[in-house]
Design a protein around this motif. Sequence first.
Motif, PDB file in Angstrom:
ATOM      1  N   HIS A 141       0.633  -1.254  -0.253  1.00 44.10           N
ATOM      2  CA  HIS A 141      -0.049  -0.404  -0.082  1.00 44.10           C
ATOM      3  C   HIS A 141       0.698   1.024   0.116  1.00 44.10           C
ATOM      4  N   GLY A 142       1.504   1.059   1.352  1.00 47.29           N
ATOM      5  CA  GLY A 142       2.617   2.011   1.007  1.00 47.29           C
ATOM      6  C   GLY A 142       3.665   2.687  -0.399  1.00 47.29           C
ATOM      7  N   LEU A 143       4.587   1.883  -1.483  1.00 51.11           N
ATOM      8  CA  LEU A 143       4.997   1.607  -1.776  1.00 51.11           C
ATOM      9  C   LEU A 143       3.384   2.513  -3.567  1.00 51.11           C
ATOM     10  N   ALA A 144       2.250   1.853  -3.647  1.00 52.58           N
ATOM     11  CA  ALA A 144       1.893   2.409  -4.523  1.00 52.58           C
ATOM     12  C   ALA A 144       1.333   3.584  -3.845  1.00 52.58           C
ATOM     13  N   ARG A 145       1.572   4.371  -2.880  1.00 49.91           N
ATOM     14  CA  ARG A 145       1.502   5.546  -2.257  1.00 49.91           C
ATOM     15  C   ARG A 145       2.427   6.107  -3.145  1.00 49.91           C
ATOM     16  N   ALA A 146       4.393   5.494  -2.858  1.00 49.20           N
ATOM     17  CA  ALA A 146       4.814   6.722  -3.460  1.00 49.20           C
ATOM     18  C   ALA A 146       5.000   6.491  -5.071  1.00 49.20           C
ATOM     19  N   ILE A 147       4.791   4.835  -5.989  1.00 47.57           N
ATOM     20  CA  ILE A 147       4.628   5.581  -6.883  1.00 47.57           C
ATOM     21  C   ILE A 147       3.488   6.476  -7.741  1.00 47.57           C
ATOM     22  N   SER A 148       2.555   6.286  -7.531  1.00 45.90           N
ATOM     23  CA  SER A 148       1.710   7.408  -7.319  1.00 45.90           C
ATOM     24  C   SER A 148       1.825   9.456  -7.245  1.00 45.90           C
ATOM     25  N   SER A 149       3.104   9.265  -6.676  1.00 46.36           N
ATOM     26  CA  SER A 149       3.239  10.035  -6.186  1.00 46.36           C
ATOM     27  C   SER A 149       3.625  11.008  -7.765  1.00 46.36           C
ATOM     28  N   SER A 150       3.056  12.663  -7.169  1.00 43.52           N
ATOM     29  CA  SER A 150       3.875  13.736  -8.507  1.00 43.52           C
ATOM     30  C   SER A 150       5.136  14.163  -8.660  1.00 43.52           C
ATOM     31  N   GLU A 151       5.970  13.843  -7.828  1.00 39.68           N
ATOM     32  CA  GLU A 151       7.149  13.819  -7.534  1.00 39.68           C
ATOM     33  C   GLU A 151       8.334  13.045  -8.430  1.00 39.68           C
ATOM     34  N   PRO A 152       8.982  12.850  -9.144  1.00 39.14           N
ATOM     35  CA  PRO A 152      10.069  12.184  -9.536  1.00 39.14           C
ATOM     36  C   PRO A 152      10.900  11.615  -9.346  1.00 39.14           C
ATOM     37  N   GLU A 153      10.927  12.527  -7.722  1.00 37.44           N
ATOM     38  CA  GLU A 153      12.389  11.228  -7.068  1.00 37.44           C
ATOM     39  C   GLU A 153      11.415  10.386  -6.053  1.00 37.44           C
ATOM     40  N   VAL A 154      10.850  10.993  -5.648  1.00 34.19           N
ATOM     41  CA  VAL A 154       9.138   9.732  -5.008  1.00 34.19           C
ATOM     42  C   VAL A 154       9.594   8.035  -5.549  1.00 34.19           C
ATOM     43  N   ARG A 155       8.992   9.007  -6.794  1.00 29.50           N
ATOM     44  CA  ARG A 155       8.615   7.967  -7.803  1.00 29.50           C
ATOM     45  C   ARG A 155       9.513   6.575  -7.709  1.00 29.50           C
ATOM     46  N   ALA A 156      10.661   7.665  -8.489  1.00 25.74           N
ATOM     47  CA  ALA A 156      12.203   6.676  -8.411  1.00 25.74           C
ATOM     48  C   ALA A 156      12.246   5.806  -7.131  1.00 25.74           C
ATOM     49  N   ALA A 157      12.452   6.185  -6.005  1.00 23.11           N
ATOM     50  CA  ALA A 157      12.751   5.730  -4.765  1.00 23.11           C
ATOM     51  C   ALA A 157      11.629   4.510  -4.182  1.00 23.11           C
ATOM     52  N   GLY A 158      10.381   5.033  -4.770  1.00 22.19           N
ATOM     53  CA  GLY A 158       9.199   4.101  -4.305  1.00 22.19           C
ATOM     54  C   GLY A 158       9.945   2.878  -5.504  1.00 22.19           C
ATOM     55  N   LEU A 159       9.978   3.019  -6.815  1.00 26.30           N
ATOM     56  CA  LEU A 159      10.547   2.145  -7.798  1.00 26.30           C
ATOM     57  C   LEU A 159      11.939   1.536  -7.611  1.00 26.30           C
ATOM     58  N   ASN A 160      13.060   1.697  -6.744  1.00 22.88           N
ATOM     59  CA  ASN A 160      13.545   1.424  -6.163  1.00 22.88           C
ATOM     60  C   ASN A 160      13.269   0.435  -4.774  1.00 22.88           C
ATOM     61  N   VAL A 161      12.614   0.734  -3.989  1.00 28.56           N
ATOM     62  CA  VAL A 161      12.225  -0.675  -3.121  1.00 28.56           C
ATOM     63  C   VAL A 161      11.167  -1.625  -3.851  1.00 28.56           C
ATOM     64  N   LEU A 162      10.507  -1.066  -4.541  1.00 27.12           N
ATOM     65  CA  LEU A 162       8.922  -1.902  -5.355  1.00 27.12           C
ATOM     66  C   LEU A 162      10.334  -2.964  -5.449  1.00 27.12           C
ATOM     67  N   THR A 163      11.184  -3.041  -6.751  1.00 27.66           N
ATOM     68  CA  THR A 163      11.958  -3.635  -7.621  1.00 27.66           C
ATOM     69  C   THR A 163      12.872  -5.077  -6.130  1.00 27.66           C
ATOM     70  N   HIS A 164      13.266  -4.354  -5.466  1.00 27.40           N
ATOM     71  CA  HIS A 164      14.518  -5.179  -4.341  1.00 27.40           C
ATOM     72  C   HIS A 164      12.758  -5.682  -3.446  1.00 27.40           C
ATOM     73  N   VAL A 165      12.005  -5.404  -3.857  1.00 23.72           N
ATOM     74  CA  VAL A 165      10.935  -6.312  -3.092  1.00 23.72           C
ATOM     75  C   VAL A 165      10.391  -7.922  -4.019  1.00 23.72           C
ATOM     76  N   LEU A 166      10.246  -7.225  -5.266  1.00 25.71           N
ATOM     77  CA  LEU A 166       9.645  -8.257  -5.681  1.00 25.71           C
ATOM     78  C   LEU A 166      10.754  -9.064  -6.314  1.00 25.71           C
ATOM     79  N   ARG A 167      12.041  -8.902  -6.155  1.00 22.13           N
ATOM     80  CA  ARG A 167      13.172 -10.017  -5.777  1.00 22.13           C
ATOM     81  C   ARG A 167      13.420 -10.643  -4.966  1.00 22.13           C
ATOM     82  N   ARG A 168      12.804  -9.964  -4.024  1.00 21.34           N
ATOM     83  CA  ARG A 168      13.080 -11.056  -2.824  1.00 21.34           C
ATOM     84  C   ARG A 168      11.566 -11.973  -2.145  1.00 21.34           C
ATOM     85  N   LEU A 169      10.823 -11.368  -2.547  1.00 13.58           N
ATOM     86  CA  LEU A 169       9.294 -12.389  -2.366  1.00 13.58           C
ATOM     87  C   LEU A 169       8.541 -12.531  -2.926  1.00 13.58           C
TER      88      LEU A 169
END
Length: 676
Positions: free
Chosen positions: A188-216
């Motif tokens: 839920h929190g990462l969905a909020r991050a990658i929906s942000s209007s700020e590019p830096e927040v979207r990029a950080a959210g994608l970084n965390v998301l790709t890491h989590v998807l590699r682990r789970l």
Amino acid sequence: RPGGAGGSPRAAEDGGALGELLRAEELAEAGAKASDIRQALKTMKASLEGDLGACAAFARARGPQRLLRLSQEDNAGVLGALLAACHESSDCRQLLSGAAEMSQVAAFLRDRRVAVIAAGMDLLSLLARGRPVRLWLARGEHLGTLVSILETASASLHKRALRLLEELARSSCVPRRALQEHAAALAHGLARAISSSEPEVRAAGLNVLTHVLRRLPVEEFASDELASALQGLLDLEFTHLSDVHTQVGNDGRQGGHWYSFKTLTGPVTKRLNMAFEAAGSVLNSGVEAALESWRDTAAASLPFLQCSQVNSNAFFLLASFYQVPDFDEFLLLHGCDRDVVDCICAPDGEKKWAAALLRRLAYSPKGRERLLGQPGTLKTLARMICSSSQDVVVQVCALSLVILGQSNRAVVELLKNDVDLVQELVREMCDRTGRTKTLVRGLLALLLQEEDFLDKYLSKVPEHEAAALLNSATQSMWWDTVQETGGAILDKPADPMAFIVDAKMKAAYGEKPLQWDKLAQYVGTLLPSGSESPCVVDVCAADGALCEQLRAKLPSCGVYAAEWSRVSSDRVQDAAQRAGQNFTAVLCDYETLDCVPRADIVTMVCLWESVEDPIQLLESVASKLQPGGKLCLVEASKDKAADAVLWVERSGFTEFSHPNALGPKFHMRVFHRLES
């Protein structure tokens, strides 16, 4: 104001930040007004800001720990002073890295005031530069606090929590169990991050998301909300790219438009690549539905492929669409195959992404047909193998020629008719290392079935070159695996533990390589006599050489390789299958042995340089050793061996023996843990 109104003689003597700290402590003991304590803390902060000497003296007086005791008086003032000190001094950060101090800092996150929570998270971000603090934050309860803030807090706190989670993800220190425990809230929190209007927040959210998807596993993490957010993100980035193209214009060859294209599309393209990786996992077949406008975006970048100043960025943009089902048809429709080959053959420039597109074309039936139909393309690619200094160019040219040669005789005929070219390829194979060497060897393996060519070749070349070509026949088993998997092994994700493997391989395979057979033979002498099912665990097996020798010399012994990333685990297991040896690679949490069985011997070879939390690792080793079990350490450096011995003895182990079985270059120690 030491010595001023309300000051004390002790505070006046010390002066500066320490004086204000003494004054604040005395005021707190005397039950003074909160405003007086707040003023002392404010002055202390001003004294510490930008003054490295004052911060160093503050650390020597254990000021940060003393400050934490005043937190009940004024949280905001204490945090302001701590932030000023920790910004300047690593000693101050070190003093706050203990478990007790970290618990007090974490308590600030439970304050009801947003400013205090924000300052607490800023302080945690500074402290998280150290590995112990990141490990502490990655625990379930503390990770849960960060995830809760990411999910529900205000935008400013959301960004701070995301920054901390990105740091934890980058260092790969979050256990899978903790991720599984908070998977729903994190999604839920990462969905909020990658929906942000700020590019830096979207990029950080994608970084965390790709890491989590590699682990789970995806099914444990994906949700409709996350899938919808990813679709919205892709649409947003496409719109942004379209605006960039409109701004630069299709006639960008004039003026400074090339530079504009490069600087404006670079960050968007990086986010697109991460979004595609995540979308490929979360959306599955729904990816295509989310990419209705991708063709227009990709086509707008085509004019830039022919400009050497920015063509690498344009190829990077095209590579973002790699997972789209009909992407190769798009490349062929617009004649991108010619641009790709031209870029590969250019004397300079970044070729990584053009190489990725060439590989995509080589795997496509229509792409192979187009490449074979271009006059001179095969010879051009072969010549690039011999002339290019870039590994990525040599690799993709060799791989493309191998794939083309498996479906068409043109490649074999080209090599058969040019002995000089084959000689250059053999020299290239001998000079190269690693994956590059393997791919060139795979290309030469196409000739091994051509007896008429071999007779002609062997009669014309020196004996050592003929031996090099013939030996490649016995070393092509790995290439067979590539063919069986359709090349999937070449597209495995990067190994986050590659730095450990590289350091270990460099130490073990130097001028005098480690003799794995002698080490395995000695380890066999340490096993308890009469044991029905002895067990040995090798920590971070790298290429699995020790495990192979252990299985060969101790066939009744269970051999396990404890790996800290899925890529490493898969690689070692593949090595076991190719060698025909029955040992097992086990994926464990970072710097632990949590998933391997209890063992009689644990080996750690040329690993100590890469260990970041020795206490955690050695405690895990101790918990996995059988009564009477032993830890065998081998290091190529005397200094590293001495440091390892110090930490091992601190962890409750006692030296059992100091053998010289591996010669003077390698330093071996064997330890056991006496039962209390």
